[in-house]
Design a protein around this motif. Structure first.
Motif, PDB file in Angstrom:
ATOM      1  N   GLY A 142       0.776  -1.231   0.000  1.00  0.00           N
ATOM      2  CA  GLY A 142       0.000   0.000   0.000  1.00  0.00           C
ATOM      3  C   GLY A 142       0.802   1.272   0.000  1.00  0.00           C
ATOM      4  N   LYS A 143       2.135   1.183  -0.082  1.00  0.00           N
ATOM      5  CA  LYS A 143       3.001   2.356  -0.052  1.00  0.00           C
ATOM      6  C   LYS A 143       3.741   2.501  -1.385  1.00  0.00           C
ATOM      7  N   GLN A 144       3.988   3.760  -1.776  1.00  0.00           N
ATOM      8  CA  GLN A 144       4.794   4.008  -2.965  1.00  0.00           C
ATOM      9  C   GLN A 144       6.271   3.846  -2.600  1.00  0.00           C
ATOM     10  N   ILE A 145       7.025   3.122  -3.425  1.00  0.00           N
ATOM     11  CA  ILE A 145       8.417   2.789  -3.105  1.00  0.00           C
ATOM     12  C   ILE A 145       9.307   2.993  -4.318  1.00  0.00           C
ATOM     13  N   THR A 146      10.613   3.036  -4.059  1.00  0.00           N
ATOM     14  CA  THR A 146      11.627   2.981  -5.122  1.00  0.00           C
ATOM     15  C   THR A 146      12.582   1.815  -4.892  1.00  0.00           C
ATOM     16  N   SER A 147      12.525   1.234  -3.687  1.00  0.00           N
ATOM     17  CA  SER A 147      13.329   0.056  -3.368  1.00  0.00           C
ATOM     18  C   SER A 147      12.578  -0.748  -2.312  1.00  0.00           C
ATOM     19  N   ILE A 148      13.007  -2.011  -2.160  1.00  0.00           N
ATOM     20  CA  ILE A 148      12.325  -2.855  -1.192  1.00  0.00           C
ATOM     21  C   ILE A 148      13.288  -3.900  -0.637  1.00  0.00           C
ATOM     22  N   LYS A 149      13.145  -4.203   0.651  1.00  0.00           N
ATOM     23  CA  LYS A 149      13.944  -5.248   1.286  1.00  0.00           C
ATOM     24  C   LYS A 149      13.172  -6.564   1.233  1.00  0.00           C
ATOM     25  N   VAL A 150      13.873  -7.606   0.766  1.00  0.00           N
ATOM     26  CA  VAL A 150      13.288  -8.940   0.717  1.00  0.00           C
ATOM     27  C   VAL A 150      14.193  -9.874   1.514  1.00  0.00           C
ATOM     28  N   ASP A 151      13.642 -10.477   2.548  1.00  0.00           N
ATOM     29  CA  ASP A 151      14.437 -11.383   3.385  1.00  0.00           C
ATOM     30  C   ASP A 151      14.828 -12.640   2.608  1.00  0.00           C
ATOM     31  N   SER A 152      15.894 -13.266   3.058  1.00  0.00           N
ATOM     32  CA  SER A 152      16.376 -14.493   2.415  1.00  0.00           C
ATOM     33  C   SER A 152      15.278 -15.558   2.404  1.00  0.00           C
ATOM     34  N   GLY A 153      15.052 -16.123   1.224  1.00  0.00           N
ATOM     35  CA  GLY A 153      14.054 -17.169   1.074  1.00  0.00           C
ATOM     36  C   GLY A 153      12.620 -16.671   1.034  1.00  0.00           C
ATOM     37  N   LYS A 154      12.424 -15.360   1.066  1.00  0.00           N
ATOM     38  CA  LYS A 154      11.080 -14.787   1.072  1.00  0.00           C
ATOM     39  C   LYS A 154      10.760 -14.129  -0.265  1.00  0.00           C
ATOM     40  N   ARG A 155       9.518 -13.733  -0.409  1.00  0.00           N
ATOM     41  CA  ARG A 155       9.082 -13.026  -1.614  1.00  0.00           C
ATOM     42  C   ARG A 155       8.223 -11.828  -1.226  1.00  0.00           C
ATOM     43  N   GLU A 156       8.195 -10.842  -2.098  1.00  0.00           N
ATOM     44  CA  GLU A 156       7.369  -9.652  -1.912  1.00  0.00           C
ATOM     45  C   GLU A 156       6.588  -9.373  -3.197  1.00  0.00           C
TER      46      GLU A 156
END
Length: 257
Positions: free
Chosen positions: A66-80
């Motif tokens: 729900g937020k506007q982004i330019t980058s994102i953190k994805v944990d190891s083994g996870k998906r976004e």
């Protein structure tokens, strides 16, 4: 809107950037919306910078949670889940546009190739034959104002309604009241009959004429200068003269006492 296919970058046991839809077809006045999945299969958490190579005049928005982004953190083994929105240029020609999207971290660069197919655009214009948006009307009378509705885009327009917004107690009747269809570049003459109530105070008033359908709309703001009728003007003059005579008589009669 038409959509096709699934695409992804990366192979088994490697990180991937994928989308169930890679091809969407729509008009140039619509937003092209894709949903991507960013899977981090590395042994460490990753911060991915997001970017897209866009056609000239286009812009993009990336969103997650729900937020506007330019980058994102994805944990190891996870998906976004990444929502990708592409806003076409108003001058975009009908054709297929390729939009490469990249998610890049310190360890890897993931690519997602999307396609936006512009089928055309919807747009119309309402104005007068001369372009002049002002006129005079005598209070208590009606006047025909000639309007022109034009399809200024590349797709056919249908079921165009005509409406107005005027001062209280005014009335507007359109002829025709609805336009069934307009091909690209085609125009239609419309007559707006404006009726001004009796005893309307002289001055400038604004009337807004609107042409719209389900896809687009346009408005013309028209300045109406109301003038008093000859009868009202004579009546006002007579009243003023009578008032002057009455004052004069009163002064003659009581002024010497």
């Amino acid at each position: 809107m038409v959509a096709q296919n699934r695409a992804s970058s990366g192979t088994d046991n490697k990180s991937s950037f994928s989308s169930d839809l890679i091809n969407i077809e729509s008009s140039a006045d619509q937003v092209f919306r894709f949903t991507g999945t960013l899977q981090n299969n590395t042994s460490a958490d990753q911060i991915y910078e997001l970017s897209a190579k866009l056609p000239e005049g286009w812009r993009t928005v990336f969103k997650a949670k729900g937020k506007q982004i330019t980058s994102i953190k994805v944990d190891s083994g996870k998906r976004e889940t990444i929502n990708l929105e592409f806003y076409p240029s108003h001058q975009a020609n009908p054709k297929k546009y390729e939009i490469p999207v990249t998610a890049e971290s310190e360890e890897e660069s993931l690519n997602l190739d999307l396609e936006a197919v512009v089928s055309g655009a919807y747009a119309l214009e309402i104005t007068t034959p001369s372009g002049r948006l002002s006129d005079k009307i005598t209070e208590g009378e009606k006047k025909d104002i000639q309007l022109v509705v034009k399809n200024t885009a590349s797709l056919k327009l249908t079921d165009i309604d005509l409406s107005s917004k005027t001062p209280p107690k005014w009335s507007v009747v359109f002829s025709p009241s609805e336009i069934e269809s307009l091909s690209p570049g085609e125009t239609k003459q419309v007559t707006a009959t404006v009726t001004v109530p009796d005893k309307t105070i002289a001055g400038d008033y604004m009337a807004t004429f609107t042409a719209k359908n389900a896809s687009t709309k346009d408005q013309a703001v028209f300045r109406v200068s109301v003038v008093t009728s000859l009868t009202s003007g004579l009546l006002g003059t007579v009243i003023i003269i009578i008032a002057i005579v009455v004052v004069y008589i009163l002064i003659r009669k009581y002024g010497r006492r």
